[in-house]
Design a protein around this motif. Structure first.
Motif, PDB file in Angstrom:
ATOM      1  N   SER A 170       0.824  -1.201   0.000  1.00  0.00           N
ATOM      2  CA  SER A 170       0.000   0.000   0.000  1.00  0.00           C
ATOM      3  C   SER A 170       0.863   1.257   0.000  1.00  0.00           C
ATOM      4  CB  SER A 170      -0.940   0.002   1.195  1.00  0.00           C
ATOM      5  OG  SER A 170      -0.209   0.082   2.371  1.00  0.00           O
ATOM      6  N   HIS A 171       2.139   1.099   0.338  1.00  0.00           N
ATOM      7  CA  HIS A 171       3.056   2.232   0.267  1.00  0.00           C
ATOM      8  C   HIS A 171       4.284   1.782  -0.485  1.00  0.00           C
ATOM      9  CE1 HIS A 171       1.071   2.880   4.169  1.00  0.00           C
ATOM     10  NE2 HIS A 171       1.200   4.167   3.912  1.00  0.00           N
ATOM     11  N   VAL A 172       4.802   2.638  -1.295  1.00  0.00           N
ATOM     12  CA  VAL A 172       6.124   2.353  -1.820  1.00  0.00           C
ATOM     13  C   VAL A 172       6.942   3.633  -1.782  1.00  0.00           C
ATOM     14  CG1 VAL A 172       5.329   2.483  -4.211  1.00  0.00           C
ATOM     15  CG2 VAL A 172       7.461   1.333  -3.710  1.00  0.00           C
ATOM     16  N   LEU A 173       8.124   3.521  -1.179  1.00  0.00           N
ATOM     17  CA  LEU A 173       9.007   4.681  -1.036  1.00  0.00           C
ATOM     18  C   LEU A 173      10.075   4.617  -2.115  1.00  0.00           C
ATOM     19  CD1 LEU A 173       7.621   4.465   1.789  1.00  0.00           C
ATOM     20  CD2 LEU A 173       9.699   5.480   2.732  1.00  0.00           C
ATOM     21  N   VAL A 174      10.105   5.647  -2.930  1.00  0.00           N
ATOM     22  CA  VAL A 174      10.981   5.658  -4.090  1.00  0.00           C
ATOM     23  C   VAL A 174      11.914   6.853  -3.995  1.00  0.00           C
ATOM     24  CG1 VAL A 174      11.043   5.761  -6.619  1.00  0.00           C
ATOM     25  CG2 VAL A 174       9.119   4.654  -5.481  1.00  0.00           C
ATOM     26  N   ASP A 175      13.179   6.603  -4.219  1.00  0.00           N
ATOM     27  CA  ASP A 175      14.169   7.667  -4.174  1.00  0.00           C
ATOM     28  C   ASP A 175      14.613   7.993  -5.603  1.00  0.00           C
ATOM     29  OD1 ASP A 175      16.231   9.347  -3.091  1.00  0.00           O
ATOM     30  OD2 ASP A 175      17.642   7.744  -3.534  1.00  0.00           O
ATOM     31  N   PHE A 176      14.565   9.265  -5.963  1.00  0.00           N
ATOM     32  CA  PHE A 176      15.049   9.707  -7.275  1.00  0.00           C
ATOM     33  C   PHE A 176      16.384  10.413  -7.090  1.00  0.00           C
ATOM     34  CE2 PHE A 176      11.056  10.471 -10.170  1.00  0.00           C
ATOM     35  CZ  PHE A 176      10.822   9.108 -10.178  1.00  0.00           C
ATOM     36  N   THR A 177      17.435   9.912  -7.720  1.00  0.00           N
ATOM     37  CA  THR A 177      18.679  10.682  -7.739  1.00  0.00           C
ATOM     38  C   THR A 177      19.169  10.796  -9.165  1.00  0.00           C
ATOM     39  OG1 THR A 177      19.815   8.660  -7.090  1.00  0.00           O
ATOM     40  CG2 THR A 177      19.667  10.375  -5.438  1.00  0.00           C
ATOM     41  N   GLY A 178      19.902  11.847  -9.406  1.00  0.00           N
ATOM     42  CA  GLY A 178      20.440  12.106 -10.734  1.00  0.00           C
ATOM     43  C   GLY A 178      20.899  13.546 -10.790  1.00  0.00           C
ATOM     44  N   ALA A 179      21.705  13.866 -11.761  1.00  0.00           N
ATOM     45  CA  ALA A 179      22.259  15.209 -11.882  1.00  0.00           C
ATOM     46  C   ALA A 179      21.146  16.244 -12.042  1.00  0.00           C
ATOM     47  CB  ALA A 179      23.194  15.274 -13.086  1.00  0.00           C
ATOM     48  N   ARG A 180      21.457  17.451 -11.691  1.00  0.00           N
ATOM     49  CA  ARG A 180      20.516  18.551 -11.889  1.00  0.00           C
ATOM     50  C   ARG A 180      20.111  18.614 -13.359  1.00  0.00           C
ATOM     51  NH1 ARG A 180      19.222  23.737  -9.267  1.00  0.00           N
ATOM     52  NH2 ARG A 180      19.743  22.483  -7.476  1.00  0.00           N
ATOM     53  N   GLY A 181      18.828  18.764 -13.585  1.00  0.00           N
ATOM     54  CA  GLY A 181      18.345  18.910 -14.955  1.00  0.00           C
ATOM     55  C   GLY A 181      18.071  17.590 -15.657  1.00  0.00           C
TER      56      GLY A 181
ATOM     57  N   LEU B 281      15.276   2.384  -5.281  1.00  0.00           N
ATOM     58  CA  LEU B 281      16.246   3.445  -5.538  1.00  0.00           C
ATOM     59  C   LEU B 281      16.320   3.624  -7.047  1.00  0.00           C
ATOM     60  CD1 LEU B 281      19.075   2.290  -3.075  1.00  0.00           C
ATOM     61  CD2 LEU B 281      17.359   4.069  -2.691  1.00  0.00           C
ATOM     62  N   ALA B 282      15.851   4.769  -7.507  1.00  0.00           N
ATOM     63  CA  ALA B 282      15.869   5.028  -8.948  1.00  0.00           C
ATOM     64  C   ALA B 282      16.984   6.016  -9.263  1.00  0.00           C
ATOM     65  CB  ALA B 282      14.529   5.573  -9.406  1.00  0.00           C
ATOM     66  N   VAL B 283      17.816   5.654 -10.218  1.00  0.00           N
ATOM     67  CA  VAL B 283      18.905   6.522 -10.655  1.00  0.00           C
ATOM     68  C   VAL B 283      18.562   7.014 -12.055  1.00  0.00           C
ATOM     69  CG1 VAL B 283      21.370   6.640 -11.150  1.00  0.00           C
ATOM     70  CG2 VAL B 283      20.540   5.186  -9.290  1.00  0.00           C
ATOM     71  N   LEU B 284      18.563   8.333 -12.208  1.00  0.00           N
ATOM     72  CA  LEU B 284      18.169   8.898 -13.490  1.00  0.00           C
ATOM     73  C   LEU B 284      19.382   9.355 -14.279  1.00  0.00           C
ATOM     74  CD1 LEU B 284      15.577   9.100 -11.619  1.00  0.00           C
ATOM     75  CD2 LEU B 284      14.865  10.977 -13.091  1.00  0.00           C
ATOM     76  N   VAL B 285      19.350   9.052 -15.561  1.00  0.00           N
ATOM     77  CA  VAL B 285      20.410   9.488 -16.455  1.00  0.00           C
ATOM     78  C   VAL B 285      19.716  10.037 -17.703  1.00  0.00           C
ATOM     79  CG1 VAL B 285      20.673   7.151 -17.401  1.00  0.00           C
ATOM     80  CG2 VAL B 285      22.537   8.778 -17.620  1.00  0.00           C
ATOM     81  N   SER B 286      20.243  11.131 -18.242  1.00  0.00           N
ATOM     82  CA  SER B 286      19.569  11.740 -19.377  1.00  0.00           C
ATOM     83  C   SER B 286      20.136  11.251 -20.701  1.00  0.00           C
ATOM     84  CB  SER B 286      19.692  13.265 -19.311  1.00  0.00           C
ATOM     85  OG  SER B 286      19.255  13.830 -20.532  1.00  0.00           O
TER      86      SER B 286
ATOM     87  N   VAL C 121      25.737  11.044 -16.699  1.00  0.00           N
ATOM     88  CA  VAL C 121      26.263   9.678 -16.801  1.00  0.00           C
ATOM     89  C   VAL C 121      27.287   9.414 -15.702  1.00  0.00           C
ATOM     90  CG1 VAL C 121      27.443   7.996 -18.272  1.00  0.00           C
ATOM     91  CG2 VAL C 121      25.838   9.619 -19.283  1.00  0.00           C
ATOM     92  N   TYR C 122      28.216  10.357 -15.540  1.00  0.00           N
ATOM     93  CA  TYR C 122      29.208  10.183 -14.483  1.00  0.00           C
ATOM     94  C   TYR C 122      28.545  10.126 -13.106  1.00  0.00           C
ATOM     95  CZ  TYR C 122      33.208  10.790 -17.588  1.00  0.00           C
ATOM     96  OH  TYR C 122      34.138  10.628 -18.557  1.00  0.00           O
ATOM     97  N   LEU C 123      27.555  10.987 -12.942  1.00  0.00           N
ATOM     98  CA  LEU C 123      26.900  11.025 -11.643  1.00  0.00           C
ATOM     99  C   LEU C 123      26.144   9.727 -11.361  1.00  0.00           C
ATOM    100  CD1 LEU C 123      26.887  13.259  -9.507  1.00  0.00           C
ATOM    101  CD2 LEU C 123      24.475  13.468 -10.003  1.00  0.00           C
ATOM    102  N   ALA C 124      25.501   9.197 -12.396  1.00  0.00           N
ATOM    103  CA  ALA C 124      24.773   7.933 -12.238  1.00  0.00           C
ATOM    104  C   ALA C 124      25.751   6.805 -11.910  1.00  0.00           C
ATOM    105  CB  ALA C 124      23.983   7.615 -13.511  1.00  0.00           C
ATOM    106  N   ARG C 125      26.919   6.857 -12.530  1.00  0.00           N
ATOM    107  CA  ARG C 125      27.920   5.828 -12.248  1.00  0.00           C
ATOM    108  C   ARG C 125      28.346   5.885 -10.776  1.00  0.00           C
ATOM    109  NH1 ARG C 125      33.667   5.516 -15.304  1.00  0.00           N
ATOM    110  NH2 ARG C 125      34.026   7.420 -14.115  1.00  0.00           N
ATOM    111  N   HIS C 126      28.580   7.108 -10.322  1.00  0.00           N
ATOM    112  CA  HIS C 126      28.953   7.326  -8.925  1.00  0.00           C
ATOM    113  C   HIS C 126      27.864   6.819  -7.978  1.00  0.00           C
ATOM    114  CE1 HIS C 126      30.329   9.555  -5.376  1.00  0.00           C
ATOM    115  NE2 HIS C 126      29.103  10.014  -5.257  1.00  0.00           N
ATOM    116  N   ARG C 127      26.647   7.148  -8.321  1.00  0.00           N
ATOM    117  CA  ARG C 127      25.510   6.781  -7.480  1.00  0.00           C
ATOM    118  C   ARG C 127      25.314   5.256  -7.446  1.00  0.00           C
ATOM    119  NH1 ARG C 127      22.457   6.829  -3.274  1.00  0.00           N
ATOM    120  NH2 ARG C 127      20.220   6.665  -3.663  1.00  0.00           N
ATOM    121  N   LEU C 128      25.483   4.619  -8.590  1.00  0.00           N
ATOM    122  CA  LEU C 128      25.311   3.162  -8.628  1.00  0.00           C
ATOM    123  C   LEU C 128      26.386   2.464  -7.795  1.00  0.00           C
ATOM    124  CD1 LEU C 128      24.228   2.536 -12.347  1.00  0.00           C
ATOM    125  CD2 LEU C 128      22.828   2.290 -10.287  1.00  0.00           C
ATOM    126  N   ALA C 129      27.586   3.036  -7.803  1.00  0.00           N
ATOM    127  CA  ALA C 129      28.654   2.469  -6.980  1.00  0.00           C
ATOM    128  C   ALA C 129      28.281   2.583  -5.501  1.00  0.00           C
ATOM    129  CB  ALA C 129      29.972   3.183  -7.261  1.00  0.00           C
TER     130      ALA C 129
END
Ligand SMILES: Nc1nc2c(ncn2[C@@H]2O[C@H](COP(=O)(O)OP(=O)(O)O)[C@@H](O)[C@H]2O)c(=O)[nH]1
Ligand SMILES: [Mg+2]
Ligand SMILES: [Zn+2]
Ligand SMILES: [Zn+2]
Length: 424
Positions: free
Chosen positions: A137-148, A297-302, A317-325
């Protein structure tokens, strides 16, 4: 009773206090200890009141007393009063606009009858439950990714009924943005997001408003959906589509609180938007603490950054790589958390395949024009050399489909992502 504050993400137990406010019975507001709340304390005590089951201007609101994160954006330190301001200067035209979101009315009313420094949130967000049999009934989702990269864009469309091909079942929204620190107009970001939401709902021009939004330590956007009981095992769902997938036994949750469960029921998608740049600056400890509470945990890449020559200042892309690590580290300590890679802005991917898949992303990453770090992202989506399951459970590709001709486009890929989030 398992309670969690959706703003500070703390489990609320012994000694913690909750307050309730029913907009229909504003004088029956009360504060109680979590340990006492096993019975009907959480629901409004007025006979026949069904506010517990509603979200919006009629819905029951709760507050975590003394919450460390969830400050009411309209709380005035100087006067110790709530002073609600519903005017916002448009960042686009500099004209004054009125914000017409339900939260404004509720916060004003609550401020008059039960003033407090803590933020109120809809009652259905309080419970923390893990029931293996029923859908979440609840799902907590985190969005991370570079600005924009499109975090706000995607989160706001998840709140917008029109953002899905099949929006059936959508029942409401809730928005929170921590007030700016140190005086000034602390509520501005909150108002801006509410107005953006309103503009989307009214099909008014909103794109420039999205860009003007900034990131606070914790931004929360919640979409509520109607809950339906999951068919018993072996029984075929009567209808397909995502509404079916979003089923839940709300009654089971509600009866924890009240003898007679309210009729209306919701499931909630909670999207927490933490800026990639914040994620980089924050100590790993802070991020790890936040990640602990998340289901997805959702990682966004443009897609704009996928070509080697794109070289934007904030390279997603670099930021997503960092975040995935980072996630690879923290995932070792947290059970059950799932990870998604979302490739946004696929409308800006030159020669995009009609239906992009991980395979097409992999093929593109291997070309000489691809961003050098794209391969690392793809690698995280594939089983490792020993056949171990990949870090990234799913890859989604999103882009606005403007073929309907409305200002509010359907977001390709969003429905699939949301449906997956609710799967346990
Ligand atoms: N063409 C296109 N533009 C997008 C898409 N997603 C977001 N944008 C735009 O990209 C800009 C930045 O988006 P925003 O959500 O503010 O990024 P954030 O900083 O990650 O929150 C805004 O102007 C959005 O309208 C997309 O899928 N396609
Ligand atoms: Mg944003
Ligand atoms: Zn009531
Ligand atoms: Zn709290």
């Amino acid at each position: 009773m398992l309670c969690r504050c959706p703003l500070c993400l703390q489990d609320l137990g012994e000694g913690q206090q909750i307050a309730r406010f029913c907009p229909s019975h504003p004088d029956s507001s009360e504060q109680f200890l979590v340990s006492d709340a096993a019975g009907d304390a959480v629901a409004c005590p007025m006979p026949g009141c069904r506010s517990y089951g509603l979200v919006g201007s009629q819905g029951l609101m709760l507050r975590h007393v003394g919450c460390s994160y969830g400050r009411n954006p309209f709380w005035d330190e100087q006067t110790n009063k709530v002073s609600v301001n519903e005017y916002i200067v448009s960042p686009v035209t500099s004209a004054q606009e009125i914000v017409g979101h339900w939260e404004i009315d509720t916060l004003r009313l609550a401020g008059q009858h039960a003033p407090a420094a803590d933020m109120w949130f809809p009652a259905p967000l309080l419970l923390k439950e893990r029931d293996a049999v029923q859908a979440r009934s609840h799902v907590l989702v985190d969005f991370t990714g570079a600005r924009g990269v499109g975090k706000t864009f995607l989160a706001m469309h998840a709140l917008d009924e029109a953002g899905y091909k099949n929006g059936a079942g959508y029942t409401g929204d809730f928005i929170y943005s921590s007030p700016a620190a140190g005086g000034g107009d602390g509520a501005r970001e909150f108002l801006l997001t509410l107005r953006l939401r309103e503009r989307m709902a009214l099909n008014q021009q909103y794109d420039q408003w999205i860009r003007m939004s900034v990131v606070r330590p914790r931004n929360l956007k919640v979409a509520f959906f109607a809950a339906e009981r999951k068919p018993a095992a072996g029984q075929k769902p009567p209808q397909s589509g995502w509404r079916q997938a979003l089923t839940v036994a709300y009654h089971d949750i509600a009866k924890v609180f009240v003898n007679e469960a309210p009729r209306s029921a919701h499931r909630a998608l909670l999207i927490y938007d933490i800026a990639g740049e914040t994620a980089e600056r924050f100590s790993h400890q802070t991020i790890a603490e936040h990640d602990q509470h998340m289901d997805v945990l959702a990682v966004l890449v443009s897609a704009e950054d996928m070509a080697a020559n794109a070289a934007r200042e904030l390279d997603s892309v670099y930021l997503a790589r960092h975040r995935l690590a980072q996630i690879a580290q923290s995932k070792q300590h947290t059970d059950g958390v799932r990870c998604a890679l979302i490739v946004t802005k696929c409308d800006l991917w030159p020669d995009r395949p009609a239906e992009p898949t991980l395979e097409s992303l992999k093929a593109f990453a291997e070309t000489s024009t691809a961003h050098p770090a794209l391969r690392d992202l793809v690698r995280r989506c594939l089983p490792d050399n020993h056949g171990g399951s990949p870090l990234v459970d799913r890859v989604y590709f999103t882009w606005p489909d403007t073929s309907q001709g409305t200002l509010s486009p359907v977001i390709h890929g969003l429905e699939g992502f949301v449906t997956w989030c609710f799967e346990s």
